[in-house]
Design a protein around this motif. Structure first.
Motif, PDB file in Angstrom:
ATOM      1  N   TYR A  79      -3.400   7.793  21.702  1.00 43.22           N
ATOM      2  CA  TYR A  79      -3.556   6.685  22.314  1.00 43.22           C
ATOM      3  C   TYR A  79      -4.682   6.238  23.180  1.00 43.22           C
ATOM      4  N   ALA A  80      -4.932   5.093  23.269  1.00 46.03           N
ATOM      5  CA  ALA A  80      -6.086   4.702  24.518  1.00 46.03           C
ATOM      6  C   ALA A  80      -5.711   5.015  25.763  1.00 46.03           C
ATOM      7  N   SER A  81      -4.555   5.270  26.173  1.00 55.77           N
ATOM      8  CA  SER A  81      -4.046   5.489  27.390  1.00 55.77           C
ATOM      9  C   SER A  81      -3.827   6.904  27.752  1.00 55.77           C
ATOM     10  N   ASP A  82      -3.938   7.871  26.517  1.00 56.27           N
ATOM     11  CA  ASP A  82      -3.867   9.595  26.788  1.00 56.27           C
ATOM     12  C   ASP A  82      -4.934  10.018  27.918  1.00 56.27           C
ATOM     13  N   ASP A  83      -4.513  10.995  28.260  1.00 54.05           N
ATOM     14  CA  ASP A  83      -5.534  11.588  29.147  1.00 54.05           C
ATOM     15  C   ASP A  83      -6.735  12.687  28.379  1.00 54.05           C
ATOM     16  N   VAL A  84      -7.915  12.291  28.642  1.00 51.23           N
ATOM     17  CA  VAL A  84      -9.148  13.047  27.787  1.00 51.23           C
ATOM     18  C   VAL A  84      -8.901  14.475  27.773  1.00 51.23           C
ATOM     19  N   GLN A  85      -8.288  15.244  29.044  1.00 54.54           N
ATOM     20  CA  GLN A  85      -8.194  16.834  28.731  1.00 54.54           C
ATOM     21  C   GLN A  85      -7.211  17.098  27.764  1.00 54.54           C
ATOM     22  N   ASP A  86      -6.044  16.418  27.747  1.00 54.21           N
ATOM     23  CA  ASP A  86      -4.833  16.695  26.924  1.00 54.21           C
ATOM     24  C   ASP A  86      -5.527  16.619  25.589  1.00 54.21           C
ATOM     25  N   ILE A  87      -6.260  15.425  25.266  1.00 53.82           N
ATOM     26  CA  ILE A  87      -6.615  15.175  23.711  1.00 53.82           C
ATOM     27  C   ILE A  87      -7.728  16.308  23.422  1.00 53.82           C
ATOM     28  N   ALA A  88      -8.482  16.576  24.504  1.00 50.76           N
ATOM     29  CA  ALA A  88      -9.629  17.804  24.281  1.00 50.76           C
ATOM     30  C   ALA A  88      -8.862  19.190  23.715  1.00 50.76           C
ATOM     31  N   ARG A  89      -7.864  19.217  24.296  1.00 51.12           N
ATOM     32  CA  ARG A  89      -6.992  20.536  23.724  1.00 51.12           C
ATOM     33  C   ARG A  89      -6.269  20.264  22.490  1.00 51.12           C
ATOM     34  N   ASN A  90      -6.010  19.034  22.234  1.00 57.85           N
ATOM     35  CA  ASN A  90      -5.203  18.604  20.955  1.00 57.85           C
ATOM     36  C   ASN A  90      -6.176  18.811  19.816  1.00 57.85           C
ATOM     37  N   MET A  91      -7.439  18.248  20.055  1.00 54.74           N
ATOM     38  CA  MET A  91      -8.651  18.448  19.132  1.00 54.74           C
ATOM     39  C   MET A  91      -9.070  19.750  19.025  1.00 54.74           C
ATOM     40  N   ALA A  92      -9.076  20.680  20.005  1.00 59.35           N
ATOM     41  CA  ALA A  92      -9.394  22.118  19.642  1.00 59.35           C
ATOM     42  C   ALA A  92      -8.389  22.715  18.975  1.00 59.35           C
ATOM     43  N   SER A  93      -7.079  22.429  18.952  1.00 66.66           N
ATOM     44  CA  SER A  93      -6.030  22.991  18.547  1.00 66.66           C
ATOM     45  C   SER A  93      -5.978  22.560  16.797  1.00 66.66           C
ATOM     46  N   LEU A  94      -6.306  21.431  16.578  1.00 70.00           N
ATOM     47  CA  LEU A  94      -6.278  20.816  15.340  1.00 70.00           C
ATOM     48  C   LEU A  94      -7.831  21.214  14.523  1.00 70.00           C
ATOM     49  N   GLU A  95      -8.849  21.539  15.360  1.00 73.66           N
ATOM     50  CA  GLU A  95      -9.911  21.873  14.829  1.00 73.66           C
ATOM     51  C   GLU A  95     -10.639  20.572  14.136  1.00 73.66           C
ATOM     52  N   VAL A  96     -10.558  19.347  14.952  1.00 76.86           N
ATOM     53  CA  VAL A  96     -10.973  18.172  14.594  1.00 76.86           C
ATOM     54  C   VAL A  96     -12.208  17.574  15.253  1.00 76.86           C
ATOM     55  N   ARG A  97     -13.112  17.163  14.695  1.00 72.81           N
ATOM     56  CA  ARG A  97     -14.303  16.526  15.767  1.00 72.81           C
ATOM     57  C   ARG A  97     -14.096  15.038  16.224  1.00 72.81           C
ATOM     58  N   ARG A  98     -13.197  14.248  15.693  1.00 76.37           N
ATOM     59  CA  ARG A  98     -13.104  12.789  16.025  1.00 76.37           C
ATOM     60  C   ARG A  98     -11.736  12.766  15.697  1.00 76.37           C
ATOM     61  N   LEU A  99     -10.967  11.624  16.644  1.00 80.42           N
ATOM     62  CA  LEU A  99      -9.569  11.187  16.244  1.00 80.42           C
ATOM     63  C   LEU A  99      -9.790   9.632  16.505  1.00 80.42           C
ATOM     64  N   PRO A 100      -9.095   8.895  15.670  1.00 77.87           N
ATOM     65  CA  PRO A 100      -8.766   7.516  15.837  1.00 77.87           C
ATOM     66  C   PRO A 100      -8.137   7.312  17.147  1.00 77.87           C
ATOM     67  N   VAL A 101      -8.402   6.094  17.767  1.00 78.40           N
ATOM     68  CA  VAL A 101      -7.655   5.697  18.779  1.00 78.40           C
ATOM     69  C   VAL A 101      -6.819   4.543  18.623  1.00 78.40           C
ATOM     70  N   VAL A 102      -5.483   4.530  18.987  1.00 76.03           N
ATOM     71  CA  VAL A 102      -4.898   3.367  18.742  1.00 76.03           C
ATOM     72  C   VAL A 102      -4.097   2.852  20.262  1.00 76.03           C
ATOM     73  N   ASP A 103      -3.748   1.576  20.103  1.00 75.60           N
ATOM     74  CA  ASP A 103      -2.997   0.931  21.427  1.00 75.60           C
ATOM     75  C   ASP A 103      -1.717   1.301  21.120  1.00 75.60           C
ATOM     76  N   ALA A 104      -0.661   0.725  22.112  1.00 72.95           N
ATOM     77  CA  ALA A 104       0.681   0.860  22.030  1.00 72.95           C
ATOM     78  C   ALA A 104       1.167   0.391  20.889  1.00 72.95           C
ATOM     79  N   ASP A 105       0.852  -0.599  20.092  1.00 78.23           N
ATOM     80  CA  ASP A 105       1.139  -1.149  18.955  1.00 78.23           C
ATOM     81  C   ASP A 105       0.727  -0.367  17.459  1.00 78.23           C
ATOM     82  N   LYS A 106       0.082   0.722  17.869  1.00 74.81           N
ATOM     83  CA  LYS A 106      -0.420   1.583  16.708  1.00 74.81           C
ATOM     84  C   LYS A 106      -1.493   0.985  16.112  1.00 74.81           C
ATOM     85  N   ARG A 107      -2.199  -0.079  16.481  1.00 72.82           N
ATOM     86  CA  ARG A 107      -3.380  -0.879  16.116  1.00 72.82           C
ATOM     87  C   ARG A 107      -4.644  -0.047  16.489  1.00 72.82           C
ATOM     88  N   LEU A 108      -5.570   0.176  15.469  1.00 73.86           N
ATOM     89  CA  LEU A 108      -6.906   0.765  15.607  1.00 73.86           C
ATOM     90  C   LEU A 108      -7.687   0.292  16.808  1.00 73.86           C
TER      91      LEU A 108
END
Length: 136
Positions: A79-108
Motif C-alpha cells: 500500500y502507498a501508506s506502508d512504511d518503507v522499512q517494513d516493505i524493504a523487509r518484505n521484499m527481502a523475504s519474498l526475494e523480489v526487486r519490485r512491488l506494485p503499489v496500490v491505494d486503499a481501494d486496491k487501485r494501482l
C-alpha cells in the motif's frame, strides 16, 4: 517514511488481452523484466520475462497468445501508506526487486523498486543488503 514518498508513479502496464509479443517488445524497449497487468484501474496480475519463457515459449510459443494466458495472477503488492522499512523487509523475504503499489481501494498507483529504496531511504537499503526478513 512511507512508500508513497519514494515510489515511481509513472508505471508502464499491460492489459490481459494484449499479445505476449507486444508485452515482450514493451519489456525490451523499456529494459525491464516485469510489468503489472491492469484491467481498467485494477491490478490483476504480473507478467515477467520468466513467465513469457516458462509458460509461453516452453509451452508452444507466444504467437497468438495473450498476457492473461501466462501472467501470474497471484500478485504481491504493498500500500502507498506502508512504511518503507517494513516493505524493504518484505521484499527481502519474498526475494523480489519490485512491488506494485496500490491505494486503499486496491487501485494501482505506482511501483516501488530496490533502486527507489536505495536512493531514498538509507535504513531500508541497509535492511535490503542484509536480507533481513520479518515473520508474517
Amino acid at each position: 517514511m512511507i512508500i508513497e514518498n519514494i515510489m515511481s508513479r509513472d508505471v508502464q502496464t499491460v492489459r490481459p488481452d494484449q499479445s505476449l509479443r507486444e508485452a515482450a517488445q514493451t519489456m525490451r524497449t523499456l529494459n525491464i523484466g516485469s510489468l503489472p497487468v491492469r484491467d481498467h484501474d485494477r491490478l490483476v496480475g504480473m507478467l515477467t520475462d520468466r513467465d513469457i519463457v516458462v509458460r509461453g515459449v516452453a509451452e508452444g510459443g507466444v504467437e497468438g497468445r495473450t498476457v492473461s494466458e501466462v501472467m501470474s495472477p497471484a500478485v504481491k503488492y504493498c500500500y502507498a501508506s506502508d512504511d518503507v522499512q517494513d516493505i524493504a523487509r518484505n521484499m527481502a523475504s519474498l526475494e523480489v526487486r519490485r512491488l506494485p503499489v496500490v491505494d486503499a481501494d486496491k487501485r494501482l498507483v505506482g511501483i516501488v523498486s530496490l533502486a527507489n529504496m536505495v536512493h531514498s531511504e538509507p535504513a531500508a537499503a541497509a535492511v535490503m543488503s542484509q536480507g533481513v526478513a520479518t515473520p508474517h
